[in-house]
Each structure stands twice: as structure tokens, then as C-alpha cells.
Motif scaffolding. Structure first.
Motif, PDB file in Angstrom:
ATOM      1  N   TYR A 164       0.843  -1.180   0.000  1.00 60.15           N
ATOM      2  CA  TYR A 164       0.000   0.000   0.000  1.00 60.15           C
ATOM      3  C   TYR A 164       0.888   1.243   0.000  1.00 60.15           C
ATOM      4  O   TYR A 164       2.043   1.199   0.410  1.00 60.15           O
ATOM      5  CB  TYR A 164      -0.897   0.055   1.252  1.00 60.15           C
ATOM      6  CG  TYR A 164      -1.498  -1.266   1.646  1.00 60.15           C
ATOM      7  CD1 TYR A 164      -2.784  -1.623   1.264  1.00 60.15           C
ATOM      8  CD2 TYR A 164      -0.766  -2.174   2.420  1.00 60.15           C
ATOM      9  CE1 TYR A 164      -3.335  -2.846   1.623  1.00 60.15           C
ATOM     10  CE2 TYR A 164      -1.300  -3.402   2.787  1.00 60.15           C
ATOM     11  CZ  TYR A 164      -2.575  -3.727   2.399  1.00 60.15           C
ATOM     12  OH  TYR A 164      -3.109  -4.941   2.755  1.00 60.15           O
ATOM     13  N   GLY A 165       0.316   2.337  -0.439  1.00 58.42           N
ATOM     14  CA  GLY A 165       1.048   3.588  -0.418  1.00 58.42           C
ATOM     15  C   GLY A 165       0.177   4.745   0.012  1.00 58.42           C
ATOM     16  O   GLY A 165      -1.026   4.777  -0.255  1.00 58.42           O
ATOM     17  N   LEU A 166       0.801   5.692   0.691  1.00 59.82           N
ATOM     18  CA  LEU A 166       0.180   6.983   0.968  1.00 59.82           C
ATOM     19  C   LEU A 166       0.901   7.998   0.089  1.00 59.82           C
ATOM     20  O   LEU A 166       2.130   7.959  -0.035  1.00 59.82           O
ATOM     21  CB  LEU A 166       0.346   7.341   2.440  1.00 59.82           C
ATOM     22  CG  LEU A 166      -0.290   8.661   2.901  1.00 59.82           C
ATOM     23  CD1 LEU A 166      -1.798   8.614   2.748  1.00 59.82           C
ATOM     24  CD2 LEU A 166       0.088   8.960   4.345  1.00 59.82           C
ATOM     25  N   PHE A 167       0.146   8.872  -0.552  1.00 58.62           N
ATOM     26  CA  PHE A 167       0.706   9.743  -1.574  1.00 58.62           C
ATOM     27  C   PHE A 167       0.588  11.215  -1.184  1.00 58.62           C
ATOM     28  O   PHE A 167      -0.280  11.593  -0.393  1.00 58.62           O
ATOM     29  CB  PHE A 167       0.004   9.487  -2.903  1.00 58.62           C
ATOM     30  CG  PHE A 167       0.317   8.135  -3.472  1.00 58.62           C
ATOM     31  CD1 PHE A 167       1.226   8.002  -4.507  1.00 58.62           C
ATOM     32  CD2 PHE A 167      -0.287   6.980  -2.968  1.00 58.62           C
ATOM     33  CE1 PHE A 167       1.532   6.746  -5.025  1.00 58.62           C
ATOM     34  CE2 PHE A 167       0.016   5.734  -3.479  1.00 58.62           C
ATOM     35  CZ  PHE A 167       0.928   5.611  -4.512  1.00 58.62           C
ATOM     36  N   GLY A 168       1.485  12.022  -1.741  1.00 59.81           N
ATOM     37  CA  GLY A 168       1.480  13.439  -1.445  1.00 59.81           C
ATOM     38  C   GLY A 168       1.743  14.283  -2.672  1.00 59.81           C
ATOM     39  O   GLY A 168       2.368  13.834  -3.649  1.00 59.81           O
ATOM     40  N   LEU A 169       1.259  15.510  -2.625  1.00 58.04           N
ATOM     41  CA  LEU A 169       1.439  16.472  -3.702  1.00 58.04           C
ATOM     42  C   LEU A 169       1.748  17.831  -3.100  1.00 58.04           C
ATOM     43  O   LEU A 169       1.030  18.305  -2.221  1.00 58.04           O
ATOM     44  CB  LEU A 169       0.170  16.572  -4.549  1.00 58.04           C
ATOM     45  CG  LEU A 169       0.149  17.631  -5.652  1.00 58.04           C
ATOM     46  CD1 LEU A 169       1.168  17.303  -6.740  1.00 58.04           C
ATOM     47  CD2 LEU A 169      -1.251  17.766  -6.243  1.00 58.04           C
ATOM     48  N   LYS A 170       2.837  18.442  -3.565  1.00 60.41           N
ATOM     49  CA  LYS A 170       3.188  19.792  -3.138  1.00 60.41           C
ATOM     50  C   LYS A 170       2.891  20.752  -4.275  1.00 60.41           C
ATOM     51  O   LYS A 170       3.398  20.565  -5.401  1.00 60.41           O
ATOM     52  CB  LYS A 170       4.643  19.862  -2.708  1.00 60.41           C
ATOM     53  CG  LYS A 170       4.930  19.011  -1.458  1.00 60.41           C
ATOM     54  CD  LYS A 170       6.286  19.274  -0.850  1.00 60.41           C
ATOM     55  CE  LYS A 170       6.462  18.447   0.431  1.00 60.41           C
ATOM     56  NZ  LYS A 170       7.738  18.747   1.126  1.00 60.41           N
ATOM     57  N   LEU A 171       2.053  21.733  -4.012  1.00 60.92           N
ATOM     58  CA  LEU A 171       1.615  22.677  -5.036  1.00 60.92           C
ATOM     59  C   LEU A 171       2.622  23.811  -5.184  1.00 60.92           C
ATOM     60  O   LEU A 171       3.246  24.239  -4.211  1.00 60.92           O
ATOM     61  CB  LEU A 171       0.248  23.250  -4.675  1.00 60.92           C
ATOM     62  CG  LEU A 171      -0.867  22.217  -4.415  1.00 60.92           C
ATOM     63  CD1 LEU A 171      -2.127  22.933  -3.948  1.00 60.92           C
ATOM     64  CD2 LEU A 171      -1.133  21.401  -5.651  1.00 60.92           C
TER      65      LEU A 171
END
Length: 281
Positions: free
Chosen positions: A272-279
Motif C-alpha cells: 500500500y502507499g500513501l501519496f502526497g502532492l506539493k503545489l
């Protein structure tokens, strides 16, 4: 909890504006995401990202229903075996929509299985620092009150931790009481009877009313070695109850329990993965 939901035909997502910190900075989270097509998923996700930016936040974590006490993580790899009780799930399209929007994995996890007769034979070194006892099945409110107090201490060291109120914790866990099997729930207590650790196991009812596997769902400890003793008690009890397989559920890749699971010969069947996005801007 500050949140806003977005819907497009065949797709939906909920934005939580008061998510946990990521790299020491505030973040929003995206939860309850689903889509019937890549196109609808992409559209609704774009709306959510735009909303987060308009609120002055530039970090997004997902999928996560507000915090790690609730549902989070995408399945990233699987051997195709059936889902187990309380396991997160998603369609491959959902994961791809997040990736195409620029989300990258920021934390990894796995689930593994092992024959209980194998793990039940591995006895940890004796200690006088604590004793292990099974729950007697009484006073569940007092039980969960103790678990809440220890959890908030033990989990505070984890990445993406966010505190939860006692009332919210009770509202989540008390409805689970009828499903609990006392013989698969254990506590580590210090000589003065204070709680040093706990382990929650449960039959894998996703298999039906007579499951052959038991899930090591959650454990936490404040005393060195308590986790190993708790896990041994769980595996031994599961073997005595006639379960064939133990599922080590949703373990963080960098957790000590990951090393212990591997040393017991458990085979990973899901990641499983937890994902992130930096704007930008």
C-alpha cells in the motif's frame, strides 16, 4: 473537521482542510475518493486540488479520510488474494488518477501472512518488566479508555500523526465491540498494573462466519520488547483456537514490526502507499 465534498458524474472526493502535518507543515487530505472512469476521476480531483490551493494550503496528502485514525492508503501491489476485514481497497484507476495529477508515494506499507503454527513456536526471552494477559471480555469502555491513552502516546511518534478526541475515538471503536474476540486481544502490564502495550487481533470475518485466518490488526507499546511478547501471545492463541493463518496487517515499511514479520517467515501479499502532492505557488 473542516471538509468539502466534490461530485462529478461517476466520481467523488472529500477534501479535509485540517489534515496532519507533512514535513512539519500543514496539509489538506483527500479522502472518500472513487471514480468510474479516468476522465471523471481526473476532473473531480482537479476541482479538489484547486479548492485546496484557494484555501491557502500547498500540500495535499491522499488518500486519507482526514487522519490516520480513519481510512487511508491505496493498494499499490497485490497477488490477487481476497481482501481481509477492514483492509483499504481501491480500483487501479483511482491510483492512476492520483499519479497523473502529480502525487508521489510518501509512505509505504504491507500486509503479510504466515502459518500460525510456525510463529507460535517462536518464544521470546522471558522478562519481569511486564506480564501479558488476555482481555477477559468485560468493561469494554474501560478497555478502550486505556487503549486511547496509550495510543495517543505511542502513535504520537508516527509520521502523519494527528491527535483525536476521546469522544471521537470511542465513537469509532465502541461499535466494534460485538465483533471482538477476547482470546485474540492482549495487554502488557507493568508490575504496578499500568498499561505498557496492547494488541488487537480479530478473526478475518471477510472469509465468512468460520474464518481460517486471524488478523493481527493493531498493536502499540511503550515498553521495549512488549510488542514481541504480545505478538507471540496472539499467534499462540490463534493456533489454539484453530486458525491456520495469521495476517500481519498494514505494517509500515520502516517499522520494527516489519523486521519481526519477515523474521517469522511471513510472505507479503499486498503493498500500500500513501501519496502526497506539493503545489507550486
Amino acid at each position: 473537521m473542516k471538509k468539502q465534498s466534490f461530485h462529478i458524474d461517476g466520481a467523488k472526493v472529500t477534501v479535509y482542510l485540517d489534515g496532519p502535518a507533512w514535513d512539519g507543515k500543514p496539509s489538506a487530505t483527500l479522502g472518500a475518493f472513487s471514480c468510474k472512469t479516468m476522465q471523471s476521476g481526473t476532473s473531480v480531483l482537479a476541482q479538489a486540488i484547486s479548492f485546496v490551493r484557494d484555501q491557502g494550503l500547498n500540500q495535499i496528502i491522499g488518500p486519507m479520510d482526514g487522519d490516520t485514525w480513519h481510512s487511508y492508503r491505496f493498494v499499490t501491489q497485490t497477488d490477487g488474494s481476497p481482501s481481509f476485514l477492514l483492509e483499504p481497497g481501491n480500483t487501479p484507476d483511482a491510483l492512476e488518477v492520483f499519479k497523473k495529477a502529480g502525487f508521489t508515494e510518501i509512505s509505504g506499507y504491507f500486509s503479510a501472512r504466515v502459518p500460525v503454527v510456525k510463529t507460535a513456536l517462536t518464544t521470546p526471552t522471558a522478562t519481569t518488566d511486564f506480564t501479558i494477559e488476555a482481555w477477559n471480555g468485560t468493561h469494554p469502555e474501560a478497555l478502550f479508555d486505556q487503549v486511547f491513552n496509550l495510543s495517543t502516546q505511542a502513535f504520537a511518534r508516527n509520521a502523519f500523526f494527528k491527535p483525536i478526541t476521546r469522544d471521537d475515538f470511542m465513537a469509532m471503536y465502541m461499535p466494534m465491540v460485538p465483533m471482538l474476540k477476547p482470546e485474540l486481544i492482549f495487554f502488557a502490564r507493568q508490575p504496578d498494573q499500568t498499561l505498557a502495550g496492547f494488541l488487537f487481533g480479530t478473526p478475518n470475518y471477510a472469509e465468512g462466519p468460520k474464518p481460517t485466518s486471524a488478523i493481527l490488526k493493531t498493536y502499540a507499546s511503550l515498553s521495549k520488547g512488549a510488542g514481541q511478547h504480545l505478538a507471540h501471545a496472539f499467534h499462540k492463541a490463534a493456533a489454539a483456537e484453530g486458525y491456520e493463518t495469521a495476517i500481519h496487517a498494514l505494517i509500515h515499511d520502516d517499522n520494527l514490526s516489519a523486521i519481526r514479520s519477515a523474521s517469522e517467515g511471513a510472505d507479503i501479499f499486498r503493498r500500500y502507499g500513501l501519496f502526497g502532492l506539493k503545489l507550486n505557488g
